[in-house]
Write a protein that holds these residues in place. Structure first.
Motif, short mmCIF file in Angstrom:
data_model
loop_
_atom_site.label_atom_id
_atom_site.label_comp_id
_atom_site.label_asym_id
_atom_site.label_seq_id
_atom_site.Cartn_x
_atom_site.Cartn_y
_atom_site.Cartn_z
N ASP A 75 0.80 -1.21 0.00
CA ASP A 75 0.00 0.00 0.00
C ASP A 75 0.83 1.26 0.00
N ILE A 76 1.08 1.75 -1.18
CA ILE A 76 1.97 2.89 -1.31
C ILE A 76 1.25 4.18 -0.98
N THR A 77 0.00 4.25 -1.39
CA THR A 77 -0.64 5.56 -1.37
C THR A 77 -1.64 5.78 -0.28
N HIS A 78 -2.33 4.74 0.11
CA HIS A 78 -3.51 5.01 0.91
C HIS A 78 -3.25 5.13 2.39
N ASP A 79 -2.19 4.56 2.85
CA ASP A 79 -1.85 4.88 4.23
C ASP A 79 -0.91 6.07 4.17
N VAL A 80 -0.98 6.86 5.19
CA VAL A 80 -0.36 8.16 5.09
C VAL A 80 1.11 8.09 5.46
N ARG A 81 1.92 7.91 4.45
CA ARG A 81 3.35 7.95 4.69
C ARG A 81 3.88 9.23 4.09
N PRO A 82 4.73 9.91 4.79
CA PRO A 82 5.12 11.26 4.40
C PRO A 82 5.50 11.36 2.92
N GLU A 83 6.35 10.46 2.46
CA GLU A 83 6.87 10.66 1.13
C GLU A 83 5.91 10.31 0.00
N THR A 84 4.89 9.57 0.30
CA THR A 84 4.03 9.17 -0.81
C THR A 84 2.60 9.67 -0.66
N CYS A 85 2.41 10.55 0.25
CA CYS A 85 1.04 10.94 0.54
C CYS A 85 0.48 11.88 -0.50
N PHE A 86 -0.55 11.40 -1.17
CA PHE A 86 -1.20 12.24 -2.17
C PHE A 86 -2.34 13.03 -1.53
N ASN A 87 -2.72 12.60 -0.33
CA ASN A 87 -3.89 13.19 0.27
C ASN A 87 -3.47 13.94 1.52
N ALA B 299 0.67 4.71 -10.08
CA ALA B 299 1.26 5.40 -8.95
C ALA B 299 0.28 5.40 -7.78
N ALA B 300 -1.00 5.59 -8.11
CA ALA B 300 -2.03 5.60 -7.08
C ALA B 300 -3.33 5.17 -7.70
N GLY B 301 -4.15 4.49 -6.92
CA GLY B 301 -5.45 4.03 -7.41
C GLY B 301 -5.40 2.58 -7.85
N CYS C 240 -3.55 7.80 -10.51
CA CYS C 240 -2.42 8.54 -11.04
C CYS C 240 -1.52 7.53 -11.76
N ILE C 241 -1.31 7.76 -13.04
CA ILE C 241 -0.61 6.81 -13.89
C ILE C 241 0.68 7.44 -14.43
#
Lengths: 268, 268
Positions: free
Chosen positions: B4-16, B91-93, B140-141
DNA sequence: CGGGGGATTGACGTAGCTCAACCCGAGTGG
DNA sequence: CCACTCGGGTTGAGCTACGTCAATCCCCCG
């Protein structure tokens, strides 16, 4: 229905030096171990798709690493679940790749021909074979260890790319099969399978395209996710329509266009 | 869960950047184009399996070549039959990969998550896409051309090998699907599909493992080669047995073991 | 000539498809 | 705030393609 036809001699796969009588189109002359001489071995490797990028001298060097082995028709080459110790290239003969299910039935994924490879692709993840391979005819197999293969990929990046393309092609074809199984009735799956086999293993004869591997109704059923009886009925129908012919464990495709219509037809 | 790269909030990959109320477990915060900043892009690529062999500096260099693009949920990313001009990395989704058949029904081959790739693998053979890709959520592709990809493989042989292993893995999983479709009844296919999705897209919650993509009964039917009504009946049964839960277009797996038994059971 | 493995054919059962009605929750617009 | 709509989901009642079971056939080989 059965006629004696002389074997056409294709230089690259001909391990058989003597002409003999054949009963059936798929009764091939026996492939003997001693026919896999170093020269022949190199000739086979030169024509193997994933080694295509290599130069003559590289081929010669690489050829040293391959172990040659002979299998009689019907014998097991590798069994799903065993330790995966070899990557195999078919030099001569045909090989049936299948997955045995827990409840005893077999699913045939493919029938491979000379030049195709199978076995352990990389020592990542699965250290065991996920499929069983059975010699459909007498076979001559060339094999290397996964470690050797990996080092080959590292030494020759072009081979890695060629292999990638081959595997991508296999994935495509697996996806087509998934589509077939998900969306089309057995009749169409059988027709599609016959077309595919004719294309990959077919030899043109006056009578039609002979599929050059002994193929039982059971094999065909295992390839199409159907039962023998169903496949038998469908093949009877196809014979009635003069789309195919054949006999015990061999098939000739008589009407490519007719079969193609079969595959497409339900798209009404 | 590494995936899970995007949906948990990690500083470097956070889109939200903002926390918001969610109605359903799969109602994710919107992924906005402007979140795909160069820094984020690089962070994603660093975690992409087939680029894993690259050093930090190589990643940075390679990242330059990727075009980033945003897709809203439900929109078509690529359509089977179109000219294949891009290889895409998620990248996300999540993205649904499917094959439309001639007679109008869809066959869903896979649901892909961040880090997975799809599109044109090589410019060999097929110059057209063989599958349609649809954004299942906002996406995000990152994309490059087949030519760029090929040159990437040539420049970094380790990437070619890593990609080969990934594609080989996909082939394995396609073969498993073929086995399922050939040999097992719908109930088991649904159970197996849910397990697979739970493993690849699942997020553990108090309630069970939530499958983090909106998934309709129709999607599930298209993944298992069955019809909506059949899948609906089976899911009702599964809910009755408290194996799963969920609602409109979302599913939670409550009892992994129970589902596993479902898959194995018929091997009586 | 007898045996065995493959193939065929028929009669019957059933998993899953089809068709059709209905429900329900979430947007949407008044 | 309600009313309406609409897309997704559920459930029921037949229908059919295909599986199952069983008998028979027919090469082919010893």
């Amino acid at each position: 229905m059965e006629r004696d036809i002389t074997h056409d001699v294709r230089p690259e796969t001909c391990f058989n030096t003597r002409m003999e009588q054949r009963r059936r189109p798929t009764d091939h002359l026996p492939i003997r171990p001693q026919h896999c001489t170093p020269t022949v071995l190199r000739a086979v490797l030169r024509r193997t798709p994933f080694l295509a990028p290599l130069s003559e001298t590289d081929i010669a060097r690489v050829a040293e690493e391959f172990q040659q082995r002979h299998y009689e028709a019907g014998t097991v080459i590798q069994r799903a679940g065993e330790m995966a110790t070899r990557l195999a290239v078919i030099a001569a003969g045909t090989v049936k790749i299948m997955r045995p299910t827990l409840d005893g039935q077999d699913v045939v994924l493919d029938i491979l021909a000379p030049g195709d490879f199978f076995g352990s692709l990389a020592q990542l993840g699965e250290p065991v074979y996920t499929e069983t391979a059975i010699a459909q005819t007498d076979c001559c197999i060339l094999a290397i260890t996964p470690e050797q293969f990996r080092s080959l990929l590292e030494r020759y990046p072009a081979v890695a790319i060629a292999t990638l393309e081959l595997v991508a092609g296999r994935l495509q074809s697996a996806n087509r099969t998934i589509e077939q199984l998900s969306a089309h009735p057995v009749e169409q799956r059988v027709a599609a399978t016959l077309l595919n086999l004719a294309e990959r293993l077919g030899r043109r004869e006056e009578d039609g395209i002979v599929i050059e591997t002994p193929l039982s109704r059971q094999d065909l059923a295992d390839m199409t996710g159907a039962k023998v009886e169903t496949v038998s009925r469908i093949m009877s129908e196809f014979r009635r329509l003069d789309l195919v012919g054949g006999g015990r464990r061999w098939i000739v495709v008589r009407d490519l266009e007719g079969l193609r219509d079969m595959v497409t037809e339900a798209a009404v």
